[in-house]
Design a protein around this motif. Structure first.
Motif, PDB file in Angstrom:
ATOM      1  N   GLY A 238      -2.098   7.421  13.942  1.00  0.00           N
ATOM      2  CA  GLY A 238      -3.809   7.157  13.848  1.00  0.00           C
ATOM      3  C   GLY A 238      -4.293   7.507  12.359  1.00  0.00           C
ATOM      4  N   LEU A 239      -3.376   7.419  11.430  1.00  0.00           N
ATOM      5  CA  LEU A 239      -4.000   7.398  10.005  1.00  0.00           C
ATOM      6  C   LEU A 239      -4.877   6.292   9.839  1.00  0.00           C
ATOM      7  CD1 LEU A 239      -0.710   8.306   8.521  1.00  0.00           C
ATOM      8  CD2 LEU A 239      -2.541   9.995   9.186  1.00  0.00           C
ATOM      9  N   LEU A 240      -5.965   6.764   8.896  1.00  0.00           N
ATOM     10  CA  LEU A 240      -6.754   5.683   8.374  1.00  0.00           C
ATOM     11  C   LEU A 240      -6.561   5.059   7.290  1.00  0.00           C
ATOM     12  CD1 LEU A 240     -10.170   7.490   9.530  1.00  0.00           C
ATOM     13  CD2 LEU A 240      -9.142   5.871  10.737  1.00  0.00           C
ATOM     14  N   PRO A 241      -6.531   3.827   7.248  1.00  0.00           N
ATOM     15  CA  PRO A 241      -6.202   3.016   5.988  1.00  0.00           C
ATOM     16  C   PRO A 241      -7.318   2.982   4.812  1.00  0.00           C
ATOM     17  CG  PRO A 241      -6.574   1.241   7.434  1.00  0.00           C
ATOM     18  CD  PRO A 241      -6.680   2.552   8.257  1.00  0.00           C
ATOM     19  N   LEU A 242      -6.911   3.281   3.570  1.00  0.00           N
ATOM     20  CA  LEU A 242      -7.830   3.418   2.488  1.00  0.00           C
ATOM     21  C   LEU A 242      -8.232   1.978   1.983  1.00  0.00           C
ATOM     22  CD1 LEU A 242      -6.494   6.283   0.492  1.00  0.00           C
ATOM     23  CD2 LEU A 242      -8.307   6.337   2.353  1.00  0.00           C
TER      24      LEU A 242
ATOM     25  N   ALA B 237      -1.212   8.909   1.126  1.00  0.00           N
ATOM     26  CA  ALA B 237       0.146   8.470   1.189  1.00  0.00           C
ATOM     27  C   ALA B 237       0.254   6.932   1.427  1.00  0.00           C
ATOM     28  CB  ALA B 237       0.808   9.103   2.298  1.00  0.00           C
ATOM     29  N   GLY B 238       1.252   6.289   0.591  1.00  0.00           N
ATOM     30  CA  GLY B 238       1.455   4.725   0.762  1.00  0.00           C
ATOM     31  C   GLY B 238       2.754   4.545   1.588  1.00  0.00           C
TER      32      GLY B 238
ATOM     33  N   THR C 238       3.522  -4.644  -9.010  1.00  0.00           N
ATOM     34  CA  THR C 238       2.869  -3.871  -8.089  1.00  0.00           C
ATOM     35  C   THR C 238       3.450  -2.957  -6.979  1.00  0.00           C
ATOM     36  OG1 THR C 238       2.528  -5.704  -6.662  1.00  0.00           O
ATOM     37  CG2 THR C 238       0.630  -5.494  -8.562  1.00  0.00           C
ATOM     38  N   ALA C 239       4.861  -3.114  -7.151  1.00  0.00           N
ATOM     39  CA  ALA C 239       5.627  -2.336  -5.893  1.00  0.00           C
ATOM     40  C   ALA C 239       5.902  -1.033  -6.271  1.00  0.00           C
ATOM     41  CB  ALA C 239       6.788  -2.980  -5.845  1.00  0.00           C
ATOM     42  N   GLN C 240       5.450   0.002  -5.419  1.00  0.00           N
ATOM     43  CA  GLN C 240       5.748   1.290  -5.757  1.00  0.00           C
ATOM     44  C   GLN C 240       6.673   2.015  -4.585  1.00  0.00           C
ATOM     45  OE1 GLN C 240       1.172   1.655  -5.175  1.00  0.00           O
ATOM     46  NE2 GLN C 240       1.419   3.025  -6.997  1.00  0.00           N
ATOM     47  N   LYS C 241       6.921   3.222  -4.782  1.00  0.00           N
ATOM     48  CA  LYS C 241       7.711   3.914  -3.749  1.00  0.00           C
ATOM     49  C   LYS C 241       7.014   4.247  -2.374  1.00  0.00           C
ATOM     50  CE  LYS C 241      11.789   6.237  -5.658  1.00  0.00           C
ATOM     51  NZ  LYS C 241      12.206   7.254  -6.199  1.00  0.00           N
ATOM     52  N   CYS C 242       7.610   3.831  -1.300  1.00  0.00           N
ATOM     53  CA  CYS C 242       7.162   4.299  -0.077  1.00  0.00           C
ATOM     54  C   CYS C 242       6.970   5.942   0.120  1.00  0.00           C
ATOM     55  CB  CYS C 242       7.897   3.810   1.024  1.00  0.00           C
ATOM     56  SG  CYS C 242       7.313   4.278   2.652  1.00  0.00           S
TER      57      CYS C 242
ATOM     58  N   LYS D 168      11.600   3.637  -0.067  1.00  0.00           N
ATOM     59  CA  LYS D 168      11.943   2.311  -0.500  1.00  0.00           C
ATOM     60  C   LYS D 168      10.914   1.713  -1.539  1.00  0.00           C
ATOM     61  CE  LYS D 168      14.564   0.670   3.407  1.00  0.00           C
ATOM     62  NZ  LYS D 168      14.207  -0.053   4.641  1.00  0.00           N
ATOM     63  N   THR D 169      11.130   0.882  -2.358  1.00  0.00           N
ATOM     64  CA  THR D 169       9.960   0.180  -3.325  1.00  0.00           C
ATOM     65  C   THR D 169       9.716  -1.192  -2.631  1.00  0.00           C
ATOM     66  OG1 THR D 169      11.416   0.854  -5.554  1.00  0.00           O
ATOM     67  CG2 THR D 169       9.777  -0.569  -5.599  1.00  0.00           C
ATOM     68  N   ALA D 170       8.487  -1.071  -2.416  1.00  0.00           N
ATOM     69  CA  ALA D 170       7.570  -1.985  -1.615  1.00  0.00           C
ATOM     70  C   ALA D 170       6.145  -2.210  -2.016  1.00  0.00           C
ATOM     71  CB  ALA D 170       7.912  -1.992  -0.193  1.00  0.00           C
ATOM     72  N   LYS D 171       5.424  -3.188  -1.679  1.00  0.00           N
ATOM     73  CA  LYS D 171       4.023  -3.040  -2.051  1.00  0.00           C
ATOM     74  C   LYS D 171       3.417  -2.347  -0.744  1.00  0.00           C
ATOM     75  CE  LYS D 171       0.457  -6.233  -3.270  1.00  0.00           C
ATOM     76  NZ  LYS D 171      -0.088  -7.976  -3.298  1.00  0.00           N
ATOM     77  N   LEU D 172       2.610  -1.278  -1.127  1.00  0.00           N
ATOM     78  CA  LEU D 172       2.264  -0.180  -0.091  1.00  0.00           C
ATOM     79  C   LEU D 172       0.805  -0.518   0.271  1.00  0.00           C
ATOM     80  CD1 LEU D 172       3.842   3.035  -1.794  1.00  0.00           C
ATOM     81  CD2 LEU D 172       4.921   1.504  -0.322  1.00  0.00           C
ATOM     82  N   ARG D 173       0.519   0.080   1.552  1.00  0.00           N
ATOM     83  CA  ARG D 173      -0.765   0.261   1.919  1.00  0.00           C
ATOM     84  C   ARG D 173      -0.945   1.720   1.915  1.00  0.00           C
ATOM     85  NH1 ARG D 173      -2.574  -3.017   6.968  1.00  0.00           N
ATOM     86  NH2 ARG D 173      -2.688  -4.688   5.335  1.00  0.00           N
ATOM     87  N   HIS D 174      -2.180   2.286   1.528  1.00  0.00           N
ATOM     88  CA  HIS D 174      -2.387   3.601   1.398  1.00  0.00           C
ATOM     89  C   HIS D 174      -3.244   3.940   2.582  1.00  0.00           C
ATOM     90  CE1 HIS D 174      -1.203   2.455  -2.529  1.00  0.00           C
ATOM     91  NE2 HIS D 174      -0.692   3.742  -2.848  1.00  0.00           N
ATOM     92  N   TYR D 175      -2.940   5.360   2.992  1.00  0.00           N
ATOM     93  CA  TYR D 175      -3.569   5.812   4.134  1.00  0.00           C
ATOM     94  C   TYR D 175      -3.954   7.280   3.912  1.00  0.00           C
ATOM     95  CZ  TYR D 175      -1.780   2.044   7.183  1.00  0.00           C
ATOM     96  OH  TYR D 175      -1.564   0.773   7.504  1.00  0.00           O
ATOM     97  N   ALA D 176      -5.204   7.689   4.585  1.00  0.00           N
ATOM     98  CA  ALA D 176      -5.333   9.171   4.450  1.00  0.00           C
ATOM     99  C   ALA D 176      -4.646   9.953   5.433  1.00  0.00           C
ATOM    100  CB  ALA D 176      -6.787   9.282   4.513  1.00  0.00           C
TER     101      ALA D 176
END
Ligand SMILES: [Zn+2]
Length: 90
Positions: A86-90, A72-73, A48-52, A57-65
């Motif tokens: 102040g970005l909002l998480p999806l 972006a993750g 499940t790791a993706q590129k930041c 860097k390859t890590a488990k990301l949280r995505h933001y609008a």
């Protein structure tokens, strides 16, 4: 005459068996496209790791609008900066 007929019948039977075997080969090839869901899940476990989007860097990301509407993750390190912006998480 009968011997010729028998030979022709035998040749026909051999041709039929060959065609059936060839068809089975095609059918077997086609079934290779079918993926068992359990096998797929097993193969994807821990992947499940993706590129930041920020540092790469390859890590488990949280995505933001983002401000421009795109997504972006961010890895845990860049997440702090994203939340400061102040970005909002999806
Ligand atoms: Zn990062």
């Amino acid at each position: 005459m009968i011997a010729a007929l028998a030979a022709a019948a035998a040749a026909l039977a051999i041709a039929f068996i060959g065609a059936a075997a060839a068809y089975r080969g095609i059918a077997r090839k086609r079934t290779r496209h079918v993926v068992r869901l359990a096998d797929y899940r097993r193969s994807q476990a821990g992947k499940t790791a993706q590129k930041c989007s920020s540092c790469g860097k390859t890590a488990k990301l949280r995505h933001y609008a983002l401000e421009n509407g795109s997504v972006a993750g961010f890895c845990p390190a860049c997440r702090v900066q994203a939340e400061k912006r102040g970005l909002l998480p999806l």
